[in-house]
Scaffold this active site. Structure first.
Site, PDB file in Angstrom:
ATOM      1  N   PRO A  40       1.226  -6.805  -1.285  1.00 33.57           N
ATOM      2  CA  PRO A  40       0.370  -5.984  -0.666  1.00 33.57           C
ATOM      3  C   PRO A  40      -0.087  -6.749   0.499  1.00 33.57           C
ATOM      4  CG  PRO A  40      -0.520  -7.096  -2.587  1.00 33.57           C
ATOM      5  CD  PRO A  40       0.844  -6.912  -2.706  1.00 33.57           C
TER       6      PRO A  40
ATOM      7  N   GLU B  10       0.048 -12.648 -10.989  1.00 30.35           N
ATOM      8  CA  GLU B  10      -0.949 -12.947  -9.951  1.00 30.35           C
ATOM      9  C   GLU B  10      -0.241 -13.020  -8.671  1.00 30.35           C
ATOM     10  OE1 GLU B  10      -4.640 -13.503  -8.241  1.00 30.35           O
ATOM     11  OE2 GLU B  10      -3.916 -12.706 -10.180  1.00 30.35           O
TER      12      GLU B  10
ATOM     13  N   ARG C  30      16.943   8.810   2.384  1.00 30.36           N
ATOM     14  CA  ARG C  30      17.042  10.309   2.875  1.00 30.36           C
ATOM     15  C   ARG C  30      17.423  10.347   4.587  1.00 30.36           C
ATOM     16  NH1 ARG C  30      12.550  12.415   5.500  1.00 30.36           N
ATOM     17  NH2 ARG C  30      12.870  14.535   4.194  1.00 30.36           N
TER      18      ARG C  30
ATOM     19  N   ASP D  16      10.473  15.403  10.694  1.00 32.32           N
ATOM     20  CA  ASP D  16       9.492  14.981   9.952  1.00 32.32           C
ATOM     21  C   ASP D  16       8.130  14.551  10.437  1.00 32.32           C
ATOM     22  OD1 ASP D  16      10.947  15.613   7.712  1.00 32.32           O
ATOM     23  OD2 ASP D  16      11.688  13.673   7.254  1.00 32.32           O
TER      24      ASP D  16
END
Length: 246
Positions: free
Chosen positions: A90, A117, A155, A170
């Site tokens: 993150p 953690e 893809r 896209d």
């Protein structure tokens, strides 16, 4: 053929994703090959332990460096090219379509999915080439994020999609959101497809799509317009839009 490796403590999570839909097609066409490894297999602990308490104290457990270093070394021992080793984190760079396009040019990707953690800092500093995040939120582990990134990259490989132009148009590939799409029937419950799309005039259709892509982006993600490669027509729309909001 692109080689994609995943290091995870829960390899069973990938069974359905990597063997269905476009991921299955990519393997059938030998555009990509997948391998999911439980990095517990590289633990030197008799209980296959891969985590430990953090030095200095604190809540939670931290992934040890030895199993991941050993796993990456094993996976790269026969690799013909230097892989991108990607840490799901993150704290990492936010994943974007631009990053997917960059990774699609590589021959070997290794995704490391953590739990607990966090990671021993030596993993970040001396093992990985990229730290990527799916967004500003925290997941239980890196598996779901890596699945999304792998799908986004695979893809883009040649011949994986039925029409290579699908990826080109896209959302985000052009720097903006994609224009609205319609299909049959031309009228449904009193709701009609825009007449221009039925006209057969491809120049007018292209112009309409440019306008719609710009309008949708301005309404939903206006920050994208600052860096988007605008067409000449969209440049005029942009100037009109700027005067309107200023």
């Amino acid at each position: 053929m692109m080689q994609i490796d995943v290091l995870s403590l829960f390899p069973e999570m990938f069974e359905g994703v990597l063997h269905s839909s476009i991921m299955k097609k990519a393997q059938d066409q030998q555009a990509a090959s997948f391998r999911v490894t439980d990095f517990r297999d590289y633990s030197t602990n008799k209980h296959r332990k891969v985590d430990d308490y953090p030095y200095g104290g604190g809540a939670g457990m931290v992934l040890k460096p030895e199993p991941l270093f050993a796993a990456v070394e094993s996976l790269t021992s026969t690799s013909e090219s230097k892989p991108r080793v990607i840490l799901m984190c993150p704290q990492g760079e936010r994943f974007t379509q631009k990053k997917a396009e960059e990774l699609a040019q590589e021959q070997h990707l290794i995704f490391i999915c953590g739990h607990y953690e966090g990671y021993d800092e030596r993993i970040r500093e001396h093992l990985v080439t990229d730290e990527l995040s799916l967004g500003d939120f925290v997941l239980t582990g890196g598996e779901v994020a890596s699945m999304a990134m792998i799908d986004s990259v695979v893809r883009l490989l040649p011949d994986v999609l039925g029409n290579d132009q699908s990826a080109v148009h896209d959302s985000f590939s052009t720097g903006m959101l994609e224009h609205p799409q319609y299909t049959r029937p031309a009228s449904f419950n009193g709701l009609d497809v825009p007449a221009v799309l039925l006209s057969g005039n491809h120049a007018e259709i292209d112009k309409w799509r440019e306008e719609q892509a710009f309008q949708r982006t301005a309404e939903r993600r206006p920050e994208l317009l600052e860096e988007a490669p605008l067409t000449e027509h969209q440049q005029k729309l942009y100037q009109q839009w700027k005067r309107k909001i200023d």
